[in-house]
Design a protein around this motif. Structure first.
Motif, PDB file in Angstrom:
ATOM      1  N   VAL A 246      -7.175   9.967   1.913  1.00  0.00           N
ATOM      2  CA  VAL A 246      -7.733   8.707   2.407  1.00  0.00           C
ATOM      3  C   VAL A 246      -7.943   8.790   3.919  1.00  0.00           C
ATOM      4  N   ALA A 270      -5.342   0.936   4.389  1.00  0.00           N
ATOM      5  CA  ALA A 270      -5.106   1.635   3.117  1.00  0.00           C
ATOM      6  C   ALA A 270      -4.285   2.901   3.354  1.00  0.00           C
ATOM      7  N   ALA A 273      -0.755   1.892   3.699  1.00  0.00           N
ATOM      8  CA  ALA A 273      -0.223   1.523   2.381  1.00  0.00           C
ATOM      9  C   ALA A 273       0.161   2.786   1.617  1.00  0.00           C
TER      10      ALA A 273
END
Ligand code: HEM
Lengths: 292, 492
Positions: A246, A270, A273
């Protein structure tokens, strides 16, 4: 020595909480002040400027900055004492790693505090650090001896130390991204300018990504030495790969497709996370049997 | 590479009238090349990779010991059916119970590798040219419209101003090259001009690591149940000519209970000749000839002797009780007597378990025909008291320990380490030694000279600061007559 280390952690928790409270107070009083001045300023054609980047913080914010530095000092001392007491890098169990993770976030935060002469990112970083520290008080802090698989001082230290830097950087990048999303208008306020937040989050990722890569590579080397397999798709390995992928996407989207601002901020959130999932996923998802 | 920032979206195939459909707008190879080097497609692929990996974490994955055996796999599948209900069949058909060997995962990784390779190959000549033979003479428009610009009026003449400029650039780590164009002197200053090749290294590393992984998956061997009863020697096999003898095994514990160390004293033989001895511990594997021996597990063993009816000894060594019965109450070992066509299971209660059928100091032998499951006899043997089963006289000689090793030869690991080194070096180079290019033009002016400075880096947040700093240094070096810089793309 262990006792001393624990006192330092405790002092660190108090300092972080104090810093956070001061910052929140600074924001609250700024809101009140702004409500009074905004009309006057706008009618005279000026913009409202209170504390923008580059100015030294005042009042509650100054106290917050002081205590932020203090908390960093306490946690550094705590880690050093712990390392001396246990004879290995303070990264061998959930307690040690949580304290180290909070420390990493505070170090990177301090770096960007100086670098961009701002403190507001701390408003998000400090709760993250506080959460980690409070979590650390709920797990055993006993100095358990190292089981054979962990008995590799060099790799244990290198592998986890790079992880601490990477995760600290992602925590700060996350904080800047959140503030970016909150600071919709970019009017003068205690929040830094959007452009600065955008830059800051990107630079945090520029620190986080290479160090995450290093963490994964060192982990693979260690796995090869300890278990004879450099990669076995265990959940933690896979989760670190998700984070890596990511973040790789974030950097490419930014570099080659010019993603800035909102979309980039969401991607960076993200990434963080995924970091949390990586380190604490086995707690939240403990019920799923894949975490055997 | 700034052109990619402003590059228009990749052209779409125009909607053409039906009659035109026979003539595609783009030749297929061009279309494929575009997709392969398209960042948008690469981003989608990375996203897919992340989602698939996440699925591999959240869904139960079939262990590799199960996937190679159809019956075992069916059994495994029914064991997870309660968790996934009606989805079981769908997830299975999609290969999501073996995500990392599924066609989706492999296809995505393959696409990404081809993509990064294509990109690297296409970019290389451009990067090379940029690094080695930059265009030297820039237009006036460039010095006016670049994202970062500054203008300095100096009282020094052109030559002295150039010397000052050089000093200022060098001080900041830039390499300076110049070219005269009429009255003007054009300056191209570079720092870390090899930096962008770190990106190539990082991209290529992805493919190198992948090749390593393929080599690991297809070559070499890995034996995870290499159990040697202490005192015995066992052949490694796989054509290595190696054999390992376990001299001793020690497991030690901390006073509070957790394990402190597992150590085996090993002697390695190559073609029967001892070539190496080592204390084999967790984190300190023994390596020889590309074969690595990892201390992995341990357990009880029994020394068994088997004799023919004429008294000839056909078996006399330790048997590692390294398997577990289904109810986890018994430890089981196994050996074969090929000449007699027998296989023998040795069963003992696990340590801590009590089995009234097998009292302490005894063990149970189960002898079968080697090719089928026909039992030839089952009997409990007391230590030292022989018993005859299927015409063979068995003796339970004594109890021992075994040390369990993982023995592996992984031809891919070295390739993976090379790739990993490339990746890390490439990343750190790209991020921390980025190529910086600043241009200047010196023009003789009234009473001195005029210096124009410009750069086009748009991306990196630290660049405006660097540019500012450079301009200040140049202004200081070039002397009086300086004017404040014009605000370019630089932020306060
Ligand atoms: C391993 C997964 C990676 C994949 C699948 C990937 C894929 C791609 C693709 C398809 C491109 C576009 C082709 C091009 O314009 O050159 C690209 C460009 C680029 N990549 Fe990667 N890459 C990967 C890793 C990396 C890494 C680790 C770095 C860090 C150094 C990196 C840095 C870049 C940069 C700076 C560009 C150029 C963007 C531009 O030219 O505007 N990539 N990558």
């Amino acid at each position: 020595m262990l006792r001393l280390s624990q006192y330092c952690v405790f002092a660190g928790i108090v300092a972080v909480a104090a810093a956070l409270t001061s910052y929140v107070l600074a924001f609250a009083s700024d809101r009140v002040a702004r409500a009074h001045t905004v009309f006057a300023a706008e009618s005279s054609g000026g913009t409202v400027t209170t504390i923008a980047a580059g100015e030294a913080p005042r009042g509650a914010a100054a106290f917050g900055t002081l205590t932020t530095w203090l908390s960093l000092g306490f946690l550094s001392a705590a880690l050093v004492f712990r390392a001396i007491a246990t004879g290995h890098g303070p990264f061998a169990n959930m307690y040690e790693f949580s304290v180290a993770f909070a420390w990493g976030a505070l170090v990177i935060n301090a770096y960007f505090m100086r670098r961009y002469r701002q403190w507001a990112v701390g408003v998000i970083v400090l709760p993250v650090a506080l959460g980690l520290l409070l979590y650390s008080t709920t797990v055993s802090s006993a100095d358990e001896p190292l089981v054979p698989a962990l008995q590799n001082n060099l790799l244990l230290t290198a592998h986890v130390a790079t992880a601490v830097v990477a995760y600290g950087a992602f925590a700060v990048g996350f904080a800047a991204a959140v503030l970016y999303l909150l600071n919709r208008e970019d009017r003068g306020s205690l929040l830094p300018k959007r452009q600065l937040l955008d830059d800051l989050s990107y630079r945090a990722a520029l620190i986080g990504f290479p160090f995450l890569t290093l963490t994964i590579v060192l982990g693979a080397i260690w796995a090869d030495i300890a278990w004879g397999k450099y990669w076995s798709w265990d959940p933690k390995e896979s989760a670190s790969l998700v984070t890596w992928v990511v973040c790789c996407a974030y950097l490419h989207a930014r570099a080659a497709r010019g993603w800035r601002g909102q979309r980039a901020a969401v991607l960076l959130i993200a990434v963080f996370a995924a970091v949390l999932f990586c380190y604490y996923g086995n707690l939240f998802f403990g019920g799923l049997h894949s975490y055997g | 590479m700034s052109h990619t920032v402003t590059a228009p979206a990749p052209p779409r195939l125009p909607r053409e009238p039906a009659a035109e459909l026979r003539r595609p707008a783009l030749p297929p190879h061009v279309w494929i090349l575009r997709k392969l080097t398209s960042m948008r497609v690469a981003l989608v692929a990375l996203f897919v990779l992340a989602v698939l990996t996440l699925a591999g974490i959240l869904l139960n994955q079939a262990p590799s010991s199960v996937t190679s055996n159809q019956a075992a796999y069916a059994e495994w599948l029914s064991s997870v059916r309660p968790d996934y209900g009606g989805w079981t069949g769908i997830l299975n058909a999609l290969g999501l119970f073996s995500v990392f060997s599924s066609i989706w995962f492999r296809g995505t990784v393959l696409f990404l590798s081809v993509s990064v390779l294509t990109c690297s190959v296409r970019r290389f000549p451009g990067l090379w040219r940029t690094a080695t033979r930059p265009r030297m003479v820039m237009t006036d428009a460039f010095f006016e419209r670049a994202p970062h610009t500054a203008r300095i009026v100096s009282e020094k003449d052109q030559g002295a101003a150039l010397a000052a400029l050089r000093t200022a650039f060098r001080k900041n780590g830039f390499r300076v090259s110049t070219e005269r164009d009429g009255e003007d002197i054009h300056v191209c200053a570079d720092r870390f001009r090899w930096g962008p090749f770190g990106r190539i290294a990082a991209h290529v590393s992805f493919v190198v690591i992948l090749l390593g992984a393929v080599a690991t998956g297809t070559g070499g061997f890995r034996d995870e149940s290499f159990a040697i009863p202490v005192g015995d020697r066992m052949a490694v096999g796989h054509g290595t000519g190696l054999a390992v003898e376990a001299k001793s095994f020690v497991d030690s514990y901390y006073p509070s209970g957790p394990p402190r160390a597992y150590e085996s004293q090993l002697v390695l033989y190559k073609n029967g000749v001892p070539v190496h001895t080592q204390e084999d511990r967790v984190n300190h594997p023994m390596r020889y000839d590309g074969v690595t021996f990892y201390q992995s597990y341990f357990g009880p063993a029994v020394v068994m002797r088997a004799q023919t009816s004429s008294g000839q000894v056909i078996f006399n060594q330790g048997v590692a009780l390294q398997y577990e019965s289904q109810d986890e109450k018994e430890s089981i070992g196994r050996f074969e007597l090929p000449q007699q066509g027998l296989k023998v299971f040795v069963v003992s209660p696990r340590s801590g378990e009590i089995d009234p059928g097998i009292p302490a100091g005894s063990t149970q032998l189960e002898v079968y025909d080697i090719d089928n499951e026909t039992p030839a006899g089952i009997q409990v043997l007391s230590q030292g008291k022989p018993a005859t089963i299927a015409g063979v006289r068995f003796t339970f000689v004594r109890e021992r320990e075994f040390t369990g090793l993982i023995v592996a030869h992984d031809p891919g690991a070295t390739i993976v380490w090379i790739g990993a080194a490339l990746l890390v070096l490439g990343l750190f180079t790209t991020f921390y030694f980025p190529h910086r290019r600043v241009r200047a033009v010196l023009r003789p002016g009234a009473g001195g000279s005029e210096i124009g400075i410009a750069a086009i880096e748009r991306r990196h947040p630290a660049f405006p600061g660097l540019f500012e700093h450079l301009v200040q240094d140049i202004r200081r070096a070039a002397g009086q007559g300086a004017q404040p810089p014009r605000e370019g793309g630089a932020d306060a």
